[in-house]
Design a protein around this motif. Structure first.
Motif, PDB file in Angstrom:
ATOM      1  N   LEU A  42       0.796  -1.141  -0.068  1.00  0.00           N
ATOM      2  CA  LEU A  42       0.135   0.023  -0.082  1.00  0.00           C
ATOM      3  C   LEU A  42       0.712   1.232  -0.057  1.00  0.00           C
ATOM      4  CD1 LEU A  42      -2.704  -1.078   2.598  1.00  0.00           C
ATOM      5  CD2 LEU A  42      -2.988  -0.705   0.018  1.00  0.00           C
ATOM      6  N   CYS A  43       2.151   1.052   0.641  1.00  0.00           N
ATOM      7  CA  CYS A  43       2.814   2.440   0.700  1.00  0.00           C
ATOM      8  C   CYS A  43       4.134   2.617  -0.402  1.00  0.00           C
ATOM      9  CB  CYS A  43       3.426   2.425   2.304  1.00  0.00           C
ATOM     10  SG  CYS A  43       2.109   2.628   3.293  1.00  0.00           S
ATOM     11  N   ALA A  44       4.198   1.538  -1.073  1.00  0.00           N
ATOM     12  CA  ALA A  44       5.440   1.537  -2.080  1.00  0.00           C
ATOM     13  C   ALA A  44       5.182   2.500  -2.959  1.00  0.00           C
ATOM     14  CB  ALA A  44       5.513   0.224  -2.663  1.00  0.00           C
ATOM     15  N   ASP A  45       6.166   3.196  -3.352  1.00  0.00           N
ATOM     16  CA  ASP A  45       6.200   4.489  -4.582  1.00  0.00           C
ATOM     17  C   ASP A  45       6.299   3.662  -5.853  1.00  0.00           C
ATOM     18  OD1 ASP A  45       6.464   6.464  -2.432  1.00  0.00           O
ATOM     19  OD2 ASP A  45       8.504   6.288  -2.336  1.00  0.00           O
ATOM     20  N   GLY A  46       4.923   4.001  -6.502  1.00  0.00           N
ATOM     21  CA  GLY A  46       5.016   3.327  -7.976  1.00  0.00           C
ATOM     22  C   GLY A  46       4.244   2.176  -7.878  1.00  0.00           C
ATOM     23  N   PRO A  47       4.216   1.402  -9.044  1.00  0.00           N
ATOM     24  CA  PRO A  47       3.809   0.058  -9.109  1.00  0.00           C
ATOM     25  C   PRO A  47       4.797  -0.964  -8.566  1.00  0.00           C
ATOM     26  CG  PRO A  47       3.702   1.121 -11.067  1.00  0.00           C
ATOM     27  CD  PRO A  47       4.368   1.978 -10.338  1.00  0.00           C
ATOM     28  N   VAL A  48       4.371  -2.188  -8.072  1.00  0.00           N
ATOM     29  CA  VAL A  48       5.085  -3.065  -7.250  1.00  0.00           C
ATOM     30  C   VAL A  48       5.595  -4.058  -8.368  1.00  0.00           C
ATOM     31  CG1 VAL A  48       4.836  -5.337  -5.830  1.00  0.00           C
ATOM     32  CG2 VAL A  48       3.751  -3.213  -5.323  1.00  0.00           C
ATOM     33  N   ARG A  49       6.729  -4.039  -8.662  1.00  0.00           N
ATOM     34  CA  ARG A  49       7.326  -4.882  -9.730  1.00  0.00           C
ATOM     35  C   ARG A  49       8.121  -6.160  -9.278  1.00  0.00           C
ATOM     36  NH1 ARG A  49       5.136  -2.310 -13.850  1.00  0.00           N
ATOM     37  NH2 ARG A  49       5.900  -0.205 -13.904  1.00  0.00           N
ATOM     38  N   SER A  50       8.400  -6.512  -7.905  1.00  0.00           N
ATOM     39  CA  SER A  50       8.857  -7.785  -7.446  1.00  0.00           C
ATOM     40  C   SER A  50       8.540  -7.662  -5.766  1.00  0.00           C
ATOM     41  CB  SER A  50      10.299  -7.946  -7.691  1.00  0.00           C
ATOM     42  OG  SER A  50      11.254  -6.865  -7.317  1.00  0.00           O
ATOM     43  N   LEU A  51       8.754  -9.028  -5.327  1.00  0.00           N
ATOM     44  CA  LEU A  51       8.536  -8.914  -3.946  1.00  0.00           C
ATOM     45  C   LEU A  51       9.899  -8.326  -2.973  1.00  0.00           C
ATOM     46  CD1 LEU A  51       7.117 -12.469  -3.258  1.00  0.00           C
ATOM     47  CD2 LEU A  51       6.012 -10.502  -2.847  1.00  0.00           C
ATOM     48  N   VAL A  52      10.857  -8.773  -3.511  1.00  0.00           N
ATOM     49  CA  VAL A  52      12.220  -8.263  -3.093  1.00  0.00           C
ATOM     50  C   VAL A  52      12.421  -6.759  -2.912  1.00  0.00           C
ATOM     51  CG1 VAL A  52      13.646  -8.181  -5.120  1.00  0.00           C
ATOM     52  CG2 VAL A  52      14.682  -8.758  -2.805  1.00  0.00           C
ATOM     53  N   GLU A  59       8.013   0.668   5.459  1.00  0.00           N
ATOM     54  CA  GLU A  59       6.867   0.366   6.256  1.00  0.00           C
ATOM     55  C   GLU A  59       7.280  -1.155   6.282  1.00  0.00           C
ATOM     56  OE1 GLU A  59       5.454   4.097   5.303  1.00  0.00           O
ATOM     57  OE2 GLU A  59       6.281   2.521   3.917  1.00  0.00           O
ATOM     58  N   HIS A  60       7.724  -1.773   5.677  1.00  0.00           N
ATOM     59  CA  HIS A  60       8.358  -3.193   5.688  1.00  0.00           C
ATOM     60  C   HIS A  60       9.552  -3.316   6.754  1.00  0.00           C
ATOM     61  CE1 HIS A  60       9.914  -7.322   4.738  1.00  0.00           C
ATOM     62  NE2 HIS A  60       8.480  -7.473   4.468  1.00  0.00           N
ATOM     63  N   ARG A  61       9.457  -3.558   7.859  1.00  0.00           N
ATOM     64  CA  ARG A  61      10.429  -3.429   8.788  1.00  0.00           C
ATOM     65  C   ARG A  61      11.212  -4.678   8.954  1.00  0.00           C
ATOM     66  NH1 ARG A  61       6.394  -1.922  13.721  1.00  0.00           N
ATOM     67  NH2 ARG A  61       5.195  -3.678  12.641  1.00  0.00           N
ATOM     68  N   PHE A 422      -1.627   7.046   0.966  1.00  0.00           N
ATOM     69  CA  PHE A 422      -1.974   6.010   2.084  1.00  0.00           C
ATOM     70  C   PHE A 422      -0.844   5.845   3.151  1.00  0.00           C
ATOM     71  CE2 PHE A 422      -2.413   1.967   4.106  1.00  0.00           C
ATOM     72  CZ  PHE A 422      -3.630   1.796   4.564  1.00  0.00           C
ATOM     73  N   ARG A 423       0.327   6.419   2.846  1.00  0.00           N
ATOM     74  CA  ARG A 423       1.574   6.353   3.731  1.00  0.00           C
ATOM     75  C   ARG A 423       1.139   7.246   4.739  1.00  0.00           C
ATOM     76  NH1 ARG A 423       7.303   6.801   1.289  1.00  0.00           N
ATOM     77  NH2 ARG A 423       6.971   4.406   1.276  1.00  0.00           N
ATOM     78  N   HIS A 424       0.571   8.389   4.485  1.00  0.00           N
ATOM     79  CA  HIS A 424       0.376   9.392   5.589  1.00  0.00           C
ATOM     80  C   HIS A 424      -1.076   8.985   6.377  1.00  0.00           C
ATOM     81  CE1 HIS A 424       3.197  12.003   3.315  1.00  0.00           C
ATOM     82  NE2 HIS A 424       2.406  11.846   2.334  1.00  0.00           N
ATOM     83  N   LEU A 425      -1.809   8.290   5.859  1.00  0.00           N
ATOM     84  CA  LEU A 425      -2.961   7.859   6.495  1.00  0.00           C
ATOM     85  C   LEU A 425      -2.555   6.523   7.522  1.00  0.00           C
ATOM     86  CD1 LEU A 425      -5.699   7.538   3.643  1.00  0.00           C
ATOM     87  CD2 LEU A 425      -5.078   9.392   5.309  1.00  0.00           C
ATOM     88  N   ARG A 426      -1.632   5.837   7.064  1.00  0.00           N
ATOM     89  CA  ARG A 426      -1.378   4.641   7.984  1.00  0.00           C
ATOM     90  C   ARG A 426      -0.498   5.036   9.296  1.00  0.00           C
ATOM     91  NH1 ARG A 426       3.436   2.404   9.026  1.00  0.00           N
ATOM     92  NH2 ARG A 426       3.653   0.050   9.517  1.00  0.00           N
ATOM     93  N   ALA A 427      -0.040   6.468   9.474  1.00  0.00           N
ATOM     94  CA  ALA A 427       0.557   6.756  10.494  1.00  0.00           C
ATOM     95  C   ALA A 427      -0.277   7.059  11.662  1.00  0.00           C
ATOM     96  CB  ALA A 427       1.575   8.144  10.084  1.00  0.00           C
ATOM     97  N   ASN A 428      -1.515   7.423  11.263  1.00  0.00           N
ATOM     98  CA  ASN A 428      -2.627   7.627  12.096  1.00  0.00           C
ATOM     99  C   ASN A 428      -3.763   6.553  12.486  1.00  0.00           C
ATOM    100  OD1 ASN A 428      -1.509  10.458  12.768  1.00  0.00           O
ATOM    101  ND2 ASN A 428      -2.693  11.100  11.103  1.00  0.00           N
TER     102      ASN A 428
END
Length: 487
Positions: A42-52, A59-61, A422-428
């Motif tokens: 949800l918070c990645a910049d741009g389209p998701v190209r791969s899992l890694v 947000e992936h800690r 969504f990154r800004h919404l996730r913080a709250n």
């Protein structure tokens, strides 16, 4: 005094927080890693190209090893997640009824020779009327549609078609399960309008209506233009001997001489298609035979009556040629208002194609090279949960538009534009996942020791006919096909 806007925002915050907590409770193994993976989507910049690459999102800690381990060994309570999806606020049509669209989309895996349960999936070629078969995993999905022109839908279920599974039977089971969950969640109550299920020509609409006949569900689907249906049987004349007929005269879609006068007709001026003419004929049914899907049916085959609607428009947006569509509705005795509502509802079915494109091109549903179908199912449900969070966050998102994009009001933001903020919404929002524990990576395979246990390779499942046991082969499309008089 609290305004309507503030109350709407407060409700949206509560719905989003509640769903995120329920979604975390649905993750029964590797819960923290799977929850962080969904947030990374949800918070990645741009389209998701791969899992890694998702492991590099803030947000992936956790590390990339935990990401792959979560998809391979994690567990998800699918039944509980289905109940949660049915309990969130759902979009409705203009008349207040629930409209569900069903369709099959494929996760193509042509080079995954070590992945089991792959099926030859139908895909379109580059030329006109050209189709090719590509190995992959087909998924049957059910979404709730909105009214009006929109790219938003509410995904409710996704089932991977196993080798040899019948699409109509799987879809009927999905709709039955969803209808029961909607009733239990209070989304449908006694006295409400029937739930409308909209499908394309790939489905056997009369059979789907027959399998769902005991539910408050109606089926609306497109039919091929070469079909031939039957009218109701004429009344038996006194003194006539022999067995009474079960079918009346023919109604051939390609022969206007067999149509007769329509039982209802309407004409509407549209912006995209020009004038749209819709004519309806009441109580038409297919003549069934003891073949294909009805081979194990009772001795007396049912008569499944419905309404046939012929929709004709002046032109399509991409061409100046007229277009004709044949629809079949499981209801009978239609009024002019019903006909006008049904053909406009069918046009909303194409919103599911926008959802499929968002899944594949933006959220990266088909981007990972996952080996096992169980991990693919797990990843599919994470994508559905991510899309649901985007829809619940829709009233809260700000328009973070690009310089070349036009401004849009909050209710007209597309899912991709809601995802930007969504990154800004996730913080709250609620984040029940725990912080990662410090750990060291494993030693891995010792140097000089190659893998001496090669992965098993699987053949592609070839569909066979249940009646003859022979492999079905694709034949060249005839230039003068015969009308389909049975079905």
């Amino acid at each position: 005094m609290i305004s309507v806007h503030d109350r709407r925002v407060a409700d949206a915050v509560g719905d989003l927080d509640g769903f995120r907590r329920v979604f975390y409770d649905c993750l029964t193994a590797r819960a923290d890693a799977l929850f962080d993976l969904t947030d990374a989507v949800l918070c990645a910049d741009g389209p998701v190209r791969s899992l890694v690459e998702l492991s590099l999102v803030g947000e992936h800690r956790r590390g990339h090893g935990a990401l792959y381990d979560a998809l391979a060994c994690g567990q998800l309570d699918v039944d509980r997640l289905r109940t949660a999806l049915a309990g969130v606020p759902l979009p409705r049509a203009a008349d207040g009824r629930l409209v569900l669209a069903v369709d099959i989309t494929c996760w193509l895996r042509p080079d995954a020779h070590t992945s089991p349960q792959r099926i030859l999936c139908h895909t379109y070629g580059r030329g006109k009327d050209q189709t090719i078969r590509v190995p992959g995993w087909p998924y049957s999905m059910v979404v709730a549609l909105e009214s009006g022109r929109s790219s938003w839908t509410a995904p409710l279920d996704a089932v991977r078609l196993a080798p040899g599974a019948d699409a109509a039977t799987v879809t009927a089971g999905q709709v039955r399960d969803i209808a029961e969950r909607l009733v239990a969640a209070g989304q449908w109550q006694t006295g409400d309008s029937n739930i409308l299920v909209v499908a394309d020509a790939g489905y056997d609409a009369p059979r789907l209506a027959f399998l769902l006949r005991d539910l408050p569900v109606q089926v609306l689907a497109r039919m091929r233009s070469d079909r031939v249906l039957r009218r109701a049987a004429p009344p038996r004349q006194p003194g006539t001997n022999g067995r009474p007929p079960r079918h009346g005269g023919e109604f051939a879609f390609g022969d206007p001489a067999t149509w007769g006068e329509p039982d209802a007709a309407t004409s509407t001026d549209t912006r995209l298609y020009g004038t749209a003419w819709a004519r309806a004929w009441n109580r038409l049914h297919p003549r069934l035979t003891h073949r294909s899907a009805w081979i194990d049916a009772a001795k007396v085959l049912p008569v499944i009556e419905g309404t046939v609607i012929r929709l004709e428009v002046d032109h399509l947006p991409s061409s100046a040629t007229p277009k004709t569509v044949w629809l079949w509705w499981s209801g009978v005795d239609p009024t002019t208002a019903d006909v006008n509502r049904l053909w406009q509802t069918f046009l909303r079915r194409f919103d599911i194609e926008h959802t499929f494109r968002l899944f594949k091109q933006t959220l990266g549903w088909t981007a990972p090279k996952i080996r096992t179908p169980q991990a693919a199912d797990r990843w599919t449900w994470l994508i559905l949960a991510a899309h649901t969070q985007l829809r619940l966050a829709r009233p809260l998102a700000a328009d973070l538009r690009r310089p070349w994009e036009r401004p849009a009001p909050p209710e007209r933001l597309s899912p991709a534009r809601v995802r930007r903020g969504f990154r800004h919404l996730r913080a709250n929002s609620a984040c029940p996942a725990g912080a990662p524990k410090p750990n060291r990576p494993g030693p891995g395979r010792p140097p000089g020791r190659p893998n001496r246990h090669p992965t098993r390779r699987y053949d592609i499942h070839i569909v066979t006919s249940s009646a003859t046991g022979k492999t079905t082969s694709s034949k060249k499309k005839s230039t003068n096909p015969r009308p389909r008089r049975t079905g």
